[in-house]
Write an enzyme that holds these catalytic residues in place. Structure first.
Site, mmCIF file in Angstrom:
data_model
loop_
_atom_site.group_PDB
_atom_site.id
_atom_site.type_symbol
_atom_site.label_atom_id
_atom_site.label_comp_id
_atom_site.label_asym_id
_atom_site.label_seq_id
_atom_site.Cartn_x
_atom_site.Cartn_y
_atom_site.Cartn_z
ATOM 1 N N CYS A 1 0.956 -1.324 0.117
ATOM 2 C CA CYS A 1 0.157 0.010 0.062
ATOM 3 C C CYS A 1 0.689 1.229 -0.149
ATOM 4 O O CYS A 1 1.860 1.196 0.497
ATOM 5 C CB CYS A 1 -0.881 0.080 1.418
ATOM 6 S SG CYS A 1 -1.820 -1.152 1.488
ATOM 7 N N ARG B 1 5.257 -0.054 -6.120
ATOM 8 C CA ARG B 1 5.056 -0.757 -4.832
ATOM 9 C C ARG B 1 3.916 -2.050 -4.943
ATOM 10 O O ARG B 1 4.068 -2.832 -4.150
ATOM 11 C CB ARG B 1 4.771 0.030 -3.786
ATOM 12 C CG ARG B 1 5.655 1.207 -3.179
ATOM 13 C CD ARG B 1 4.913 2.062 -2.657
ATOM 14 N NE ARG B 1 4.845 1.573 -1.177
ATOM 15 C CZ ARG B 1 5.865 1.750 -0.033
ATOM 16 N NH1 ARG B 1 6.623 2.449 -0.480
ATOM 17 N NH2 ARG B 1 5.306 1.185 1.008
ATOM 18 N N TRP C 1 -3.141 -2.643 -1.470
ATOM 19 C CA TRP C 1 -2.667 -4.085 -1.869
ATOM 20 C C TRP C 1 -3.757 -4.641 -0.612
ATOM 21 O O TRP C 1 -3.379 -4.980 0.451
ATOM 22 C CB TRP C 1 -1.505 -4.225 -1.546
ATOM 23 C CG TRP C 1 -0.925 -5.504 -1.920
ATOM 24 C CD1 TRP C 1 -0.367 -5.814 -3.528
ATOM 25 C CD2 TRP C 1 -0.506 -6.673 -1.131
ATOM 26 N NE1 TRP C 1 0.104 -6.972 -3.340
ATOM 27 C CE2 TRP C 1 -0.036 -7.547 -1.962
ATOM 28 C CE3 TRP C 1 -0.577 -6.940 -0.212
ATOM 29 C CZ2 TRP C 1 0.522 -8.849 -1.659
ATOM 30 C CZ3 TRP C 1 -0.229 -8.281 0.536
ATOM 31 C CH2 TRP C 1 0.290 -9.319 -0.432
ATOM 32 N N ASN D 1 -1.839 2.143 6.111
ATOM 33 C CA ASN D 1 -0.864 1.205 5.622
ATOM 34 C C ASN D 1 -0.705 0.399 7.009
ATOM 35 O O ASN D 1 -0.653 1.073 7.897
ATOM 36 C CB ASN D 1 0.331 1.640 5.077
ATOM 37 C CG ASN D 1 0.081 2.154 3.808
ATOM 38 O OD1 ASN D 1 -0.736 2.053 3.039
ATOM 39 N ND2 ASN D 1 1.465 2.671 3.312
ATOM 40 N N GLY D 2 -0.695 -0.809 6.861
ATOM 41 C CA GLY D 2 -0.437 -1.705 8.042
ATOM 42 C C GLY D 2 -1.582 -2.736 8.048
ATOM 43 O O GLY D 2 -2.562 -2.806 7.480
ATOM 44 N N GLU E 1 18.069 -17.663 -7.525
ATOM 45 C CA GLU E 1 17.770 -16.069 -7.958
ATOM 46 C C GLU E 1 17.236 -16.311 -9.464
ATOM 47 O O GLU E 1 16.042 -15.638 -9.761
ATOM 48 C CB GLU E 1 18.715 -15.445 -7.633
ATOM 49 C CG GLU E 1 18.536 -13.901 -8.168
ATOM 50 C CD GLU E 1 17.388 -13.243 -7.920
ATOM 51 O OE1 GLU E 1 16.806 -13.463 -6.613
ATOM 52 O OE2 GLU E 1 17.070 -12.106 -8.536
ATOM 53 N N LYS F 1 13.322 -15.342 -10.436
ATOM 54 C CA LYS F 1 13.166 -13.979 -11.506
ATOM 55 C C LYS F 1 12.135 -14.595 -12.386
ATOM 56 O O LYS F 1 11.287 -13.750 -12.774
ATOM 57 C CB LYS F 1 14.443 -13.722 -11.979
ATOM 58 C CG LYS F 1 14.660 -12.439 -12.464
ATOM 59 C CD LYS F 1 15.002 -11.277 -11.171
ATOM 60 C CE LYS F 1 14.102 -11.138 -9.944
ATOM 61 N NZ LYS F 1 14.541 -10.722 -8.802
ATOM 62 N N GLU G 1 8.560 -15.105 -11.070
ATOM 63 C CA GLU G 1 7.854 -13.750 -10.655
ATOM 64 C C GLU G 1 7.161 -12.954 -11.824
ATOM 65 O O GLU G 1 6.121 -12.339 -11.261
ATOM 66 C CB GLU G 1 8.989 -12.656 -9.968
ATOM 67 C CG GLU G 1 9.386 -12.903 -8.501
ATOM 68 C CD GLU G 1 10.220 -11.631 -8.141
ATOM 69 O OE1 GLU G 1 9.890 -11.061 -7.275
ATOM 70 O OE2 GLU G 1 11.323 -11.593 -8.698
ATOM 71 N N HIS H 1 18.994 -36.620 -6.473
ATOM 72 C CA HIS H 1 18.176 -36.919 -5.180
ATOM 73 C C HIS H 1 16.803 -36.734 -5.255
ATOM 74 O O HIS H 1 15.909 -36.989 -4.233
ATOM 75 C CB HIS H 1 18.888 -36.395 -3.934
ATOM 76 C CG HIS H 1 20.108 -36.567 -3.631
ATOM 77 N ND1 HIS H 1 20.757 -38.130 -3.410
ATOM 78 C CD2 HIS H 1 21.371 -35.761 -3.853
ATOM 79 C CE1 HIS H 1 21.986 -38.029 -3.273
ATOM 80 N NE2 HIS H 1 22.439 -36.630 -3.700
ATOM 81 N N LYS I 1 6.425 -4.317 -4.109
ATOM 82 C CA LYS I 1 7.824 -3.948 -4.105
ATOM 83 C C LYS I 1 8.408 -4.107 -2.660
ATOM 84 O O LYS I 1 9.522 -4.567 -2.277
ATOM 85 C CB LYS I 1 8.096 -2.663 -4.822
ATOM 86 C CG LYS I 1 9.700 -2.236 -4.785
ATOM 87 C CD LYS I 1 10.459 -2.986 -5.730
ATOM 88 C CE LYS I 1 11.815 -2.808 -5.706
ATOM 89 N NZ LYS I 1 12.608 -3.757 -6.478
HETATM 90 C C1 AGP Z 1 12.460 -9.641 -5.713
HETATM 91 O O1 AGP Z 1 12.474 -9.718 -6.988
HETATM 92 C C2 AGP Z 1 11.446 -9.551 -4.964
HETATM 93 N N1 AGP Z 1 10.216 -9.101 -5.372
HETATM 94 C C3 AGP Z 1 11.313 -10.034 -3.369
HETATM 95 O O2 AGP Z 1 11.694 -11.405 -3.247
HETATM 96 C C4 AGP Z 1 12.180 -9.124 -2.517
HETATM 97 O O3 AGP Z 1 13.479 -9.311 -2.763
HETATM 98 C C5 AGP Z 1 11.607 -9.338 -1.140
HETATM 99 O O4 AGP Z 1 10.558 -9.139 -0.999
HETATM 100 C C6 AGP Z 1 12.663 -8.758 -0.114
HETATM 101 O O5 AGP Z 1 12.792 -7.265 -0.164
HETATM 102 P P1 AGP Z 1 13.608 -6.148 0.476
HETATM 103 O O6 AGP Z 1 14.959 -6.647 -0.175
HETATM 104 O O7 AGP Z 1 13.134 -5.185 0.231
HETATM 105 O O8 AGP Z 1 13.801 -6.694 1.898
#
Ligand code: AGP
Length: 607
Positions: free
Chosen positions: A2, A27, A73, A99-100, A480, A484, A487, A503, A602
């Site tokens: 949010c 975000r 959100w 927010n929260g 990673e 990627k 996501e 395994h 984000k």
């Molecule tokens: C990364 O592509 C993500 N969207 C997500 O995994 C992110 O890295 C994670 O939420 C941690 O965020 P931060 O680095 O702001 O703590």
């Protein structure tokens, strides 16, 4: 997650608010809304979906020079116009954005309902508006403070009242809130990007702060009216850094920025003569650093994979036991804090709730926790016991790219410092310094593969599942790469240590499941080649990311992406960029919104 924006000044508030919300689109959100004050009335407009829906509903000539806005959100209640913020009390005189999460909202709601209040939404946030209304006796500040004494949970709140024009009350507990100071105008927002077009002078609110703002002044107290003095800071970057600058997407821009962002993260921090590095913000003497017997690095998501890579690096070069742990696990496992252990929290945003709460839990138990963060002034760097800014510049695309390589940079520098204080010779240190200095150029060289990687993506983008495999330092890079791809393309992808394939996961290998192997020219190369052959023997397509000149790989793999030859410890930097491009092109071919992938935010400020 949010986003909040609030404005009071002489401009037409609606335009400022909508523009601020657009700046925070990155975000992640599912609905948005504004409330604007004019002539002792507050008008609320809110819409499900993109901010463009809201924008079309806001009249061009909407009058009113103060107001609040929000991107939601969803956490409590479905995504619809009604549940979007701002929320109002029953009189319509008070509106709030939040927010929260209000943890005790059910009991508060029941109590208010018993007192005759009618709720309009399913959200936890609406309760705040009604509580403020209950305590309102002509002074919004007092009413907000009284309401807050009944609220349990996390919040960043801004409230306005129709009878107190051009005044905003903001409060923070666990969700970011920043005040922006302009000339004859003021802003409140959850993110400085919302106000960057107007001012760079900001005040970061801290937990427990309540701020009363009019167009010319502000006053900060705690909930019990004790004054809290605040420092004004200047945001250290420019508005054009949050523009696409000719790139079709923020993600592409950020991938291509990496030669620069990595270089920025090293600037002034390498010591060529002594083959070591300097990191000013650690707040630790050499003696204290030498006494560290173990390092634990906490993080979430992409930052966790950076943490894992760096734990490998620390053990390898500094010979210190090191490990990475998921923040979301650490907080609730009642962590054992050992006095010899140094903790790091890695977070691009510096606001990730899991990481922040894990850090607080460790600090409560006496741990020293350092932060590795990007967003200056965010909560983790402010509450940590020291740390390092990675200086990658604002990262707007939801999928993290340049922050990852900058996190590696910062942690590699730390590893080098620790290594040189222990067994590493000056010559070995100098070799690592030289290798790090070469990274930006080598990434630049690797980026030339962009169109070639696109052609590989064209071959495989219809596949429904992928494996990403690496070993040692490239194992977290494989994780990673898989993250990627999933996501932004929504394709199922699994990252594994290549040695682990046999395994279990090998059962899934068939003609339709490609495996992306990372093959640096280090002592694990032969092992990885064996793993590649195991996949080929089961007819699995193989895409390899290998080192320029390694022609043997081309004989085994179906497709090879070459990175420049480098120091063997530097391949994580070069290989991850290739995987970012692969995910990016695959997602574009599938027509995905790469900058704002579905369901993701984000900055994940709730648990
Ligand atoms: C990364 O592509 C993500 N969207 C997500 O995994 C992110 O890295 C994670 O939420 C941690 O965020 P931060 O680095 O702001 O703590």
């Amino acid at each position: 997650m949010c986003g909040i924006v609030g404005y009071c000044g002489d401009r037409a508030a609606a335009g400022v608010l909508v523009e601020g919300l657009k700046r925070m689109e990155y975000r992640g959100y599912d609905s948005s809304g504004i409330s604007v004050g004019y002539d002792n009335r507050l008008t609320i407009i809110k819409k499900k979906g993109k901010i463009s829906n809201l924008q079309s509903a806001v009249p061009d000539d909407m009058t009113g020079s103060y107001g609040i806005g929000h991107t939601r959100w969803a956490t409590h209640g479905e995504v619809n116009d009604l549940n979007a913020h701002p929320h109002s009390d029953s009189t319509g005189k008070i509106t709030i954005v939040h927010n929260g999460i209000i943890e005790n909202y059910i009991s508060l709601r029941k109590k208010l309902e018993n007192e005759g209040v009618e709720f309009k939404t399913e959200t936890d946030s609406e309760v705040i508006a009604h509580l403020i209304s209950k305590f309102y006796e002509g002074d919004l500040e007092k009413a907000v403070k009284s309401a807050l004494t009944h609220i349990e949970g996390t919040y960043g709140i801004v409230a306005i009242h129709a009878d107190e024009p051009c005044k905003m009350i903001g409060a923070r507990n666990g969700s970011p809130l920043v005040l922006g100071i302009g000339r004859g105008e003021m802003f409140l927002a959850s993110d400085v990007t919302a106000m960057m077009a107007y001012t760079k002078q900001v005040v970061y609110m801290e937990d427990g702060d309540v701020v009363v703002v009019d167009k010319d002044s502000f006053r900060t107290t705690d909930i019990r009216d004790n004054e809290r003095n605040k420092e004004i800071s200047t945001v250290g970057w420019d508005i054009d850094e949050i523009e696409k600058e000719g790139f079709p997407t923020f993600m592409e821009k950020e991938i291509f920025e990496q030669p620069l962002s990595v270089q920025r993260g090293m600037k002034g921090r390498l010591d060529l003569d002594q083959g070591t590095a300097k990191l000013g913000g650690l707040n630790m003497t050499n003696r204290e650093l030498r006494a560290v017997s173990r390092v634990i690095i906490l993080a979430a998501g992409t930052s966790y994979y950076a943490a894992m890579t760096c734990a490998y690096m620390l053990e390898r070069v500094a010979r210190i036991p090191a490990g990475a742990e998921l923040s979301s696990e650490v907080r609730y496992k009642n962590p054992i804090v050992d006095p010899g252990t140094l903790y790091f929290v890695v977070s691009q945003s510096g606001e990730t709730a899991d990481s922040l709460y894990a850090m607080r839990e460790l600090q409560r138990k006496g741990a020293k926790v350092l932060g590795i963060c990007n967003v200056v002034g965010s909560t983790i760097p402010r509450e940590s016991d020291g740390g390092v800014y990675i200086h990658s510049g604002p990262e707007i695309a939801v999928a993290s790219t340049k922050a990852f390589t900058s996190q590696l940079t910062a942690m590699y520098l730390f590893s080098l410092i620790m290594a040189r204080m222990r067994d590493m010779s000056i010559a070995e240190g100098k070799a690592i310094v030289d290798a790090m200095i070469s990274i930006p150029d080598q990434i630049q060289e690797g980026l030339k593969q962009n169109m070639y990687i696109k052609s590989i993506a064209e071959k495989y983008y219809k596949c429904r599942s992928f494996f990403f495999l690496g070993r040692g330092l490239t194992y977290p890079i494989a994780l990673e790469g898989a993250l990627k791809l999933k996501e932004i393309s929504y394709i199922h992808a699994e990252g594994y240590s290549a040695g682990e394939l046999k395994h279990g996961p090998i059962a899934l290998i068939n003609e339709e499941t490609p495996s992306v192997f990372l093959v640096p020219d280090d002592d694990l190369r032969e092992k990885i080649i064996s793993n590649m052959k195991e996949v080929k023997a089961r007819k699995g397509p193989v895409i390899a990311v290998a080192v320029s000149g390694d022609t043997e790989i081309a004989e085994i793999a179906d497709d090879v992406i070459y990175v420049p030859k480098a120091h063997e410890l530097m391949y994580p930097f070069l290989m991850v960029v290739m995987l970012q491009l692969f995910a990016y092109h695959t997602a574009l071919l599938l027509d995905r919104n790469v900058d704002q992938p579905r369901n993701l935010a984000k900055s994940v400020t709730v648990e």
